[in-house]
Scaffold this active site. Sequence first.
Site, PDB file in Angstrom:
ATOM      1  N   GLY A  92      -3.802   6.526 -15.044  1.00  0.00           N
ATOM      2  CA  GLY A  92      -4.729   7.093 -15.999  1.00  0.00           C
ATOM      3  C   GLY A  92      -6.082   6.414 -15.899  1.00  0.00           C
ATOM      4  O   GLY A  92      -7.124   7.060 -15.957  1.00  0.00           O
ATOM      5  N   ALA A  93      -6.064   5.089 -15.718  1.00  0.00           N
ATOM      6  CA  ALA A  93      -7.311   4.328 -15.620  1.00  0.00           C
ATOM      7  C   ALA A  93      -6.968   2.903 -15.207  1.00  0.00           C
ATOM      8  O   ALA A  93      -5.807   2.492 -15.200  1.00  0.00           O
ATOM      9  CB  ALA A  93      -8.060   4.336 -16.945  1.00  0.00           C
TER      10      ALA A  93
ATOM     11  N   ASN B  24     -11.007  -2.567 -14.310  1.00  0.00           N
ATOM     12  CA  ASN B  24     -11.910  -3.417 -13.533  1.00  0.00           C
ATOM     13  C   ASN B  24     -13.147  -3.747 -14.367  1.00  0.00           C
ATOM     14  O   ASN B  24     -13.866  -2.832 -14.788  1.00  0.00           O
ATOM     15  CB  ASN B  24     -12.346  -2.693 -12.264  1.00  0.00           C
ATOM     16  CG  ASN B  24     -11.194  -2.009 -11.552  1.00  0.00           C
ATOM     17  OD1 ASN B  24     -10.203  -2.632 -11.227  1.00  0.00           O
ATOM     18  ND2 ASN B  24     -11.344  -0.707 -11.340  1.00  0.00           N
TER      19      ASN B  24
ATOM     20  N   HIS C 279      -8.306   1.763 -24.579  1.00  0.00           N
ATOM     21  CA  HIS C 279      -7.259   0.937 -23.964  1.00  0.00           C
ATOM     22  C   HIS C 279      -7.874   0.063 -22.865  1.00  0.00           C
ATOM     23  O   HIS C 279      -7.669  -1.163 -22.836  1.00  0.00           O
ATOM     24  CB  HIS C 279      -6.185   1.869 -23.391  1.00  0.00           C
ATOM     25  CG  HIS C 279      -5.125   1.206 -22.570  1.00  0.00           C
ATOM     26  ND1 HIS C 279      -3.800   1.235 -22.902  1.00  0.00           N
ATOM     27  CD2 HIS C 279      -5.179   0.504 -21.397  1.00  0.00           C
ATOM     28  CE1 HIS C 279      -3.092   0.589 -21.992  1.00  0.00           C
ATOM     29  NE2 HIS C 279      -3.912   0.135 -21.061  1.00  0.00           N
ATOM     30  N   GLU C 280      -8.627   0.687 -21.960  1.00  0.00           N
ATOM     31  CA  GLU C 280      -9.218  -0.086 -20.868  1.00  0.00           C
ATOM     32  C   GLU C 280     -10.239  -1.091 -21.382  1.00  0.00           C
ATOM     33  O   GLU C 280     -10.376  -2.194 -20.846  1.00  0.00           O
ATOM     34  CB  GLU C 280      -9.860   0.853 -19.850  1.00  0.00           C
ATOM     35  CG  GLU C 280      -8.914   1.879 -19.245  1.00  0.00           C
ATOM     36  CD  GLU C 280      -7.635   1.278 -18.697  1.00  0.00           C
ATOM     37  OE1 GLU C 280      -7.687   0.171 -18.120  1.00  0.00           O
ATOM     38  OE2 GLU C 280      -6.570   1.916 -18.830  1.00  0.00           O
TER      39      GLU C 280
ATOM     40  N   GLU D  43      -4.203  -2.851  -8.549  1.00  0.00           N
ATOM     41  CA  GLU D  43      -3.100  -3.425  -9.320  1.00  0.00           C
ATOM     42  C   GLU D  43      -1.746  -2.910  -8.813  1.00  0.00           C
ATOM     43  O   GLU D  43      -1.586  -1.712  -8.633  1.00  0.00           O
ATOM     44  CB  GLU D  43      -3.272  -3.061 -10.798  1.00  0.00           C
ATOM     45  CG  GLU D  43      -2.317  -3.816 -11.709  1.00  0.00           C
ATOM     46  CD  GLU D  43      -2.637  -3.574 -13.178  1.00  0.00           C
ATOM     47  OE1 GLU D  43      -2.537  -4.527 -13.959  1.00  0.00           O
ATOM     48  OE2 GLU D  43      -2.985  -2.439 -13.541  1.00  0.00           O
TER      49      GLU D  43
ATOM     50  N   GLU E 153      -0.995  -5.295 -21.177  1.00  0.00           N
ATOM     51  CA  GLU E 153      -0.726  -3.869 -21.338  1.00  0.00           C
ATOM     52  C   GLU E 153      -0.237  -3.505 -22.741  1.00  0.00           C
ATOM     53  O   GLU E 153      -0.643  -2.491 -23.305  1.00  0.00           O
ATOM     54  CB  GLU E 153       0.273  -3.391 -20.289  1.00  0.00           C
ATOM     55  CG  GLU E 153      -0.254  -3.459 -18.863  1.00  0.00           C
ATOM     56  CD  GLU E 153      -1.537  -2.665 -18.644  1.00  0.00           C
ATOM     57  OE1 GLU E 153      -1.916  -1.842 -19.501  1.00  0.00           O
ATOM     58  OE2 GLU E 153      -2.177  -2.886 -17.599  1.00  0.00           O
TER      59      GLU E 153
END
Length: 828
Positions: free
Chosen positions: A266-267, A270, A300-301, A127, A323
Amino acid sequence: MSTANLNRTEVTLRSSAVSVTDYRVELDLRSAVDPAVATFKTVTTIEMTSTVDSTWLDFIGRAVESVEVNGRRIAVEYDGARIALNGLSDVNVVQVAALAEYSRSGEGLHRFVDDADGQPYLYTQYEPADARRVFACFEQPDMKAPFTFVVTAPQSWEVLSNQVPVQTDSNSTGSKTVTFAPTLPISTYITAVAAGPYHRVSSGWSRGDLTVELGVLCRASLAQYLDADDVFEVTRQGLDFYADAFDYPYPFGKYDQIFVPEYNLGAMENPGLVTFTESYVFRGKATAEQYQRRANTILHEMAHMWFGDLVTMVWWDDLWLKESFADFMGSLVSVEATRFTDAWVAFAIKRKAWAYVQDQLPTTHPIVADIVDLEAAKLNFDGITYAKGASVLKQLVAFVGRDAFFEASRKYFRANAFGNTRLVDFLDALSTTSGRDMRDWSRAWLETTGVSTLTVEGGELVQTDPRPHRLAVGVYNYGDTGDLVRTARVEVDISAERTPIDVPAGPLILLNDDDLTYAKIRLDAASLATVESSLERVVDPLARGLILSSLWNSVRDGELSVFRYLAVAEQSGPSEPDLAILSSITADAQFAIAHYVPRELRSSAAAGWLATAWKAMFESEPESGRQLAWARACAAAAALDDSRADALRAILLGESPGPIGLALDPDLRWSMWIALAATGFAEPSDLDHELRSDGTSAGRIAHARALASLPTAATKQRVWQAATTDFTLSNDHLDAMIGGFKAGVDASLIEGYAADYFASLRTWWSGRSIEIARRLVNGLFPASGDLIAVDRWLDANADAPASLRRLVLEKRDNLSRDLKVQAFNSAL
């Protein structure tokens, strides 16, 4: 503009003419075992339709070996970023064979060699647009397609991608070729591959007829520290919550989560292979705040599986569509589905603090931003897109109601699954479910910049930069036990500059109680006096967090003495039970001393803060998270004051027992040695001895930073040379060099590099990847106070890339604020 910097206009034209129906990506990673080999083979086969006879593919690598269009080889036309495709028909099969390069910057396919065992580890990070560093593709989010990955790697390695393997073929060379199942239609930037001797722990999650395989992975040398059970627990809690809230089954098959080294983020979300920084694998004792932060990131992910992966923005203008939502959901689900029921406290005092800072810069932008190209997109992964957007969504839920918000989300997913959307698509869904026209709300919150400041004056609630807010005002009184508790709460809607408000009297009036809206708040004089004497008596942690946020914003804006803030921190910090609040107090106090205390008063302020941290470290409960937090604060404070240097050395050398129950894990020991190095109380031999006790990759990076922190002119010259000219430094090693270069209190050691900095800016920007260039521009910015030199560069470089100018403008604004706040405090 460089051809690597795709702009919105040209990619819009490309996607209007070209549609991709399938990708097959073949990667040969056998060369990764030899550090001397910099490249790997990559072959991409693309099935596509086209209404034009020519277009281009994106690829950044060593070389393009061949290009075929419908079985016919065409001349290779490659400029280092784009591959020309000529002779296209209505329906096409295109194949590109190329050599790509392993990354050391965390962009593309990153290769890391573990110092603990000499083993290589690979993972991808794309990204917003680095898939093109691994395979030829149409690098834009609206050109979704299924991807089939085929990876050849050493036989003993774990090989992973977004989907499960469907075939593994052993080769006579001691390698294997793994073919993965096709993905569902996804964008290039969320495809992923990881390979290496990773340690894996497996589990599962089921809901009705749906069963999802779960995996947690890390480097083999970190396996002893991997608390996979805790990661699995939070993962299952999140999947349970989202299954109910979104009424759309998790669509991407398996769910692997891998902790990787030298990670820039942070992460990353995918689908089926979420990547995390391995700083979330705790090598020593961790505080509850660290576990809460990791859980928030996991959730969050996971939210991105729907907001971003299932439904994706058309272009990076609407980056907020994933986001902001994920940042909001991370805290919401933490509170409602996990043991971290105080997650909104961390959000209020940490995430929103980031947003408030970003929104006061001259380069602030609306949540829905005007992103003209990829460089602008890269820099918009910022406090506006994440934290302000999430804050505004929290206000939105208060405005329209929770039920309407989640029903709108469900409609949005069902209507746009595996597609791409813009702002209007979500607003339309929200208007339908809430019965409100969301256009005015969008204009007020998503399409404007700036932050309102709220105060109470003469029975009126006053806001600068007026916006519509639904907020609460809390009244706090002393209870029978002497604690400050809320005795009244008034919820109001405001939109004008002044709104009459009737609240009962009390020693503490707290605006934006419960943190419903996005706004800075100011305390009236009586409330400020109460806080200065009794902050630790406020029972509710969210209220304490909001109060401290108010004080901090007032200091930053030059309206409250930095010394009054430090007095509150020194009084209330040692007894603060909430570790998110405590970590903010210690970080903000340290920052205030380095940036906002006038230079002539800085040494005494630093000594006072170190004395507070030292005392709290010794007096905190043994083996507690508070003791660990204060030990870390001591290490940071000791870098600005050497009054405890001898005592700190004695603890590290085992000549003094130190605080009872404090475990000196490797990371804590290194932070203390780095502080001693910065103040001249450590020799290279001390640091070499410590390295022999921690020869891990993390230890080697810490050792490099400690050596770079030594306060000598020769050291600074060596470090400057390495940071600015050594292209072999990884992203983490570069950070270590920059951190060491800037360490210490003797500014004269690095003042002479300002001219070199400004002379090098454009060379760094054009000659390095954007990630590395950004670290150089931000990290080496001169903090000497010379605004004239900054302005001179800006005036002379009006034609510089807009993203580079943005970084310099932001650093200038930070420096200008520092000087203004220092002058305010000098005049008191």
